[in-house]
Design a protein around this motif. Sequence first.
Motif, PDB file in Angstrom:
ATOM      1  N   LYS A  35       0.834  -1.204   0.000  1.00 43.82           N
ATOM      2  CA  LYS A  35       0.000   0.000   0.000  1.00 43.82           C
ATOM      3  C   LYS A  35       0.864   1.248   0.000  1.00 43.82           C
ATOM      4  O   LYS A  35       0.605   2.199  -0.739  1.00 43.82           O
ATOM      5  CB  LYS A  35      -0.900   0.020   1.241  1.00 43.82           C
ATOM      6  CG  LYS A  35      -2.259  -0.565   0.993  1.00 43.82           C
ATOM      7  CD  LYS A  35      -3.199  -0.261   2.139  1.00 43.82           C
ATOM      8  CE  LYS A  35      -4.617  -0.554   1.749  1.00 43.82           C
ATOM      9  NZ  LYS A  35      -5.390  -1.229   2.772  1.00 43.82           N
ATOM     10  N   GLU A  36       1.876   1.240   0.827  1.00 40.53           N
ATOM     11  CA  GLU A  36       2.772   2.392   0.919  1.00 40.53           C
ATOM     12  C   GLU A  36       3.525   2.591  -0.395  1.00 40.53           C
ATOM     13  O   GLU A  36       3.675   3.709  -0.873  1.00 40.53           O
ATOM     14  CB  GLU A  36       3.758   2.180   2.072  1.00 40.53           C
ATOM     15  CG  GLU A  36       4.442   3.441   2.514  1.00 40.53           C
ATOM     16  CD  GLU A  36       5.388   3.217   3.687  1.00 40.53           C
ATOM     17  OE1 GLU A  36       6.347   4.005   3.805  1.00 40.53           O
ATOM     18  OE2 GLU A  36       5.197   2.258   4.452  1.00 40.53           O
ATOM     19  N   LEU A  38       2.532   1.718  -3.376  1.00 35.50           N
ATOM     20  CA  LEU A  38       1.593   2.230  -4.375  1.00 35.50           C
ATOM     21  C   LEU A  38       1.337   3.715  -4.193  1.00 35.50           C
ATOM     22  O   LEU A  38       1.269   4.458  -5.169  1.00 35.50           O
ATOM     23  CB  LEU A  38       0.275   1.452  -4.321  1.00 35.50           C
ATOM     24  CG  LEU A  38       0.370  -0.027  -4.702  1.00 35.50           C
ATOM     25  CD1 LEU A  38      -0.961  -0.717  -4.482  1.00 35.50           C
ATOM     26  CD2 LEU A  38       0.851  -0.206  -6.126  1.00 35.50           C
ATOM     27  N   GLU A  39       1.211   4.141  -2.944  1.00 34.67           N
ATOM     28  CA  GLU A  39       1.007   5.564  -2.676  1.00 34.67           C
ATOM     29  C   GLU A  39       2.190   6.381  -3.170  1.00 34.67           C
ATOM     30  O   GLU A  39       2.036   7.417  -3.811  1.00 34.67           O
ATOM     31  CB  GLU A  39       0.808   5.817  -1.170  1.00 34.67           C
ATOM     32  CG  GLU A  39      -0.489   5.275  -0.604  1.00 34.67           C
ATOM     33  CD  GLU A  39      -1.718   5.801  -1.298  1.00 34.67           C
ATOM     34  OE1 GLU A  39      -1.759   7.003  -1.631  1.00 34.67           O
ATOM     35  OE2 GLU A  39      -2.656   5.010  -1.522  1.00 34.67           O
ATOM     36  N   GLN A  66      -4.622  -5.814  -6.318  1.00 33.91           N
ATOM     37  CA  GLN A  66      -4.691  -4.643  -5.446  1.00 33.91           C
ATOM     38  C   GLN A  66      -4.016  -3.445  -6.113  1.00 33.91           C
ATOM     39  O   GLN A  66      -4.536  -2.337  -6.106  1.00 33.91           O
ATOM     40  CB  GLN A  66      -4.001  -4.981  -4.128  1.00 33.91           C
ATOM     41  CG  GLN A  66      -4.070  -3.879  -3.107  1.00 33.91           C
ATOM     42  CD  GLN A  66      -3.291  -4.233  -1.840  1.00 33.91           C
ATOM     43  OE1 GLN A  66      -2.787  -5.332  -1.698  1.00 33.91           O
ATOM     44  NE2 GLN A  66      -3.205  -3.289  -0.931  1.00 33.91           N
ATOM     45  N   ALA A  67      -2.861  -3.700  -6.713  1.00 35.22           N
ATOM     46  CA  ALA A  67      -2.088  -2.633  -7.346  1.00 35.22           C
ATOM     47  C   ALA A  67      -2.829  -2.052  -8.539  1.00 35.22           C
ATOM     48  O   ALA A  67      -2.865  -0.844  -8.725  1.00 35.22           O
ATOM     49  CB  ALA A  67      -0.725  -3.169  -7.778  1.00 35.22           C
ATOM     50  N   ARG A  70      -5.493   0.477  -7.525  1.00 40.07           N
ATOM     51  CA  ARG A  70      -4.916   1.727  -7.017  1.00 40.07           C
ATOM     52  C   ARG A  70      -4.242   2.526  -8.133  1.00 40.07           C
ATOM     53  O   ARG A  70      -4.398   3.735  -8.238  1.00 40.07           O
ATOM     54  CB  ARG A  70      -3.905   1.402  -5.906  1.00 40.07           C
ATOM     55  CG  ARG A  70      -3.176   2.608  -5.357  1.00 40.07           C
ATOM     56  CD  ARG A  70      -4.135   3.537  -4.620  1.00 40.07           C
ATOM     57  NE  ARG A  70      -3.514   4.772  -4.211  1.00 40.07           N
ATOM     58  CZ  ARG A  70      -3.560   5.910  -4.900  1.00 40.07           C
ATOM     59  NH1 ARG A  70      -4.182   5.963  -6.061  1.00 40.07           N
ATOM     60  NH2 ARG A  70      -2.995   7.001  -4.448  1.00 40.07           N
TER      61      ARG A  70
END
Length: 88
Positions: A35-36, A38-39, A66-67, A70
């Motif tokens: 998640k981090e 990707l952000e 998931q990627a 996002r």
Amino acid sequence: LYVTNIKKRFANQPRIYHTFLEILHTYQKEQRGIKEVLEQVSSLFADHPDLLREFTFFLPDAVQEQAKERLSRAAAEAEAKQGGCGGG
């Protein structure tokens, strides 16, 4: 190949390329969650929707779903910024 594209694209902005490598490096050492990552990649390549979309396929299969979600969102935002809403 993906990393090479980034190196070429940011030849005049080596800091962006090095930041990208650093993000990957810490992810591979598992010091960062996906998640981090990707952000960070989303904000780093905020003006490059193509790179955002390609990054999905650069990731391990386990996190691609998931990627993709996002990064697609980030890419759409980037395109909206570029295309503009008839601003002028």
